[in-house]
Enzyme design. Structure first.
Site, PDB file in Angstrom:
ATOM      1  N   ILE A   1      -4.065   4.435   1.098  1.00  8.38           N
ATOM      2  CA  ILE A   1      -4.573   4.703   2.445  1.00  8.38           C
ATOM      3  C   ILE A   1      -5.705   5.724   2.417  1.00  8.38           C
ATOM      4  O   ILE A   1      -6.669   5.617   3.185  1.00  8.38           O
ATOM      5  CB  ILE A   1      -3.432   5.199   3.352  1.00  8.38           C
ATOM      6  CG1 ILE A   1      -2.435   4.078   3.625  1.00  8.38           C
ATOM      7  CG2 ILE A   1      -3.962   5.735   4.676  1.00  8.38           C
ATOM      8  CD1 ILE A   1      -1.205   4.517   4.389  1.00  8.38           C
TER       9      ILE A   1
ATOM     10  N   GLY B   1      -2.095   5.458  -3.980  1.00  9.82           N
ATOM     11  CA  GLY B   1      -2.178   4.366  -4.950  1.00  9.82           C
ATOM     12  C   GLY B   1      -1.162   4.394  -6.071  1.00  9.82           C
ATOM     13  O   GLY B   1      -0.882   3.360  -6.676  1.00  9.82           O
TER      14      GLY B   1
ATOM     15  N   PHE C   1       0.850  -1.186   0.000  1.00  8.48           N
ATOM     16  CA  PHE C   1       0.000   0.000   0.000  1.00  8.48           C
ATOM     17  C   PHE C   1       0.883   1.232   0.000  1.00  8.48           C
ATOM     18  O   PHE C   1       2.067   1.195   0.350  1.00  8.48           O
ATOM     19  CB  PHE C   1      -0.928   0.007   1.227  1.00  8.48           C
ATOM     20  CG  PHE C   1      -0.193   0.044   2.528  1.00  8.48           C
ATOM     21  CD1 PHE C   1       0.075   1.251   3.169  1.00  8.48           C
ATOM     22  CD2 PHE C   1       0.264  -1.127   3.126  1.00  8.48           C
ATOM     23  CE1 PHE C   1       0.769   1.291   4.374  1.00  8.48           C
ATOM     24  CE2 PHE C   1       0.962  -1.098   4.334  1.00  8.48           C
ATOM     25  CZ  PHE C   1       1.206   0.111   4.952  1.00  8.48           C
ATOM     26  N   CYS C   2       0.279   2.361  -0.403  1.00  6.43           N
ATOM     27  CA  CYS C   2       0.954   3.664  -0.345  1.00  6.43           C
ATOM     28  C   CYS C   2      -0.105   4.706   0.001  1.00  6.43           C
ATOM     29  O   CYS C   2      -1.191   4.355   0.458  1.00  6.43           O
ATOM     30  CB  CYS C   2       1.691   3.986  -1.646  1.00  6.43           C
ATOM     31  SG  CYS C   2       0.663   3.965  -3.125  1.00  6.43           S
ATOM     32  N   THR C   3       0.177   5.959  -0.227  1.00  5.41           N
ATOM     33  CA  THR C   3      -0.753   7.009   0.217  1.00  5.41           C
ATOM     34  C   THR C   3      -1.995   7.083  -0.661  1.00  5.41           C
ATOM     35  O   THR C   3      -3.123   6.988  -0.178  1.00  5.41           O
ATOM     36  CB  THR C   3      -0.049   8.375   0.241  1.00  5.41           C
ATOM     37  OG1 THR C   3       1.081   8.306   1.099  1.00  5.41           O
ATOM     38  CG2 THR C   3      -0.998   9.456   0.760  1.00  5.41           C
TER      39      THR C   3
END
Length: 222
Positions: free
Chosen positions: A210, A185, A181-183
């Protein structure tokens, strides 16, 4: 008479898609700068052979005028992340051509990312599996601001450090199931297919990152 206060929309969107040539990028840069001047939209658009990434702002009227013309210029349909602000937070008109829209410094076949997306509603079940390796693809300072329980911190300073971390710590023969995952996408859109290209069998990426997860999942379920 009470003066109506203007509300500004902040729009973020990206897409990985092939741009046919450097000449096409040059033409797009000029056309998009002209479009921003014409509609009043402000912000930054990054163009690369692999796609585009944009962070712009404007009034509802300005965004409404800008969006269909932007979509026509890039033959796409914008799927934006939208927030609101009382003042115009972005004031520059900046269209840049770069080697990548998110810098990994690795050749990636984006098509390998097909089938790796997990919607926020299904994410908790994926990461609850003890066989799942949970990888936070963000940088060290982002990790320290908050992450998912059990997530690995690669302790990177920049995104392009992440391949070295994987090479040194993860093995496709041993780590069969990796969720990342990242902030918002975009980094996972590039890193998920990169991992598939290395031979990792089961790769999952949190769709929308997220930010979308927080929007859609109740706090008592996170």
């Amino acid at each position: 008479m009470t003066e109506t206060k203007e509300i500004y929309q902040i729009i973020n969107f990206y897409e990985f898609k092939d741009v046919p040539s450097v000449a096409a990028l040059d033409e797009l840069k000029l056309a998009l700068k002209a479009l921003m001047l014409e509609t009043g939209v402000r912000g930054t658009i990054i163009l690369a052979a692999e796609g585009f990434n944009a962070s712009i702002c404007g009034t509802a009227y300005e965004i409404e005028a800008f969006t269909p013309q932007f979509e026509a210029a890039l033959a796409t349909k914008v799927v934006p992340k939208v927030s609101f602000h009382d003042n115009r937070p972005l004031r520059k008109i900046d269209v840049k051509i770069k080697p990548e829209i998110v810098t990994l410094k690795k050749s990636v076949d984006i098509s390998l990312g097909a089938g790796t997306h997990v919607k926020p509603a299904d994410w908790n079940a994926i990461i609850a599996d003890p066989e799942t390796i949970l990888l936070d693809t963000r940088n060290d300072y982002e990790y320290k601001n908050g992450t998912f329980r059990g997530a690995i911190n690669p302790q990177t300073v920049k995104f392009s450090d992440l391949p070295d971390f994987v090479a040194e710590n993860l093995d496709p023969d041993k780590h069969k199931r990796v969720a990342m995952f990242c902030t918002g996408g975009i980094r996972c859109e590039k890193f998920a297919p990169y991992m598939k290209g290395l031979g990792f069998e089961e790769i999952y990426q949190l769709e929308g990152g997220i930010l979308r997860y927080i929007e859609e999942i109740p706090a008592d379920e996170t």
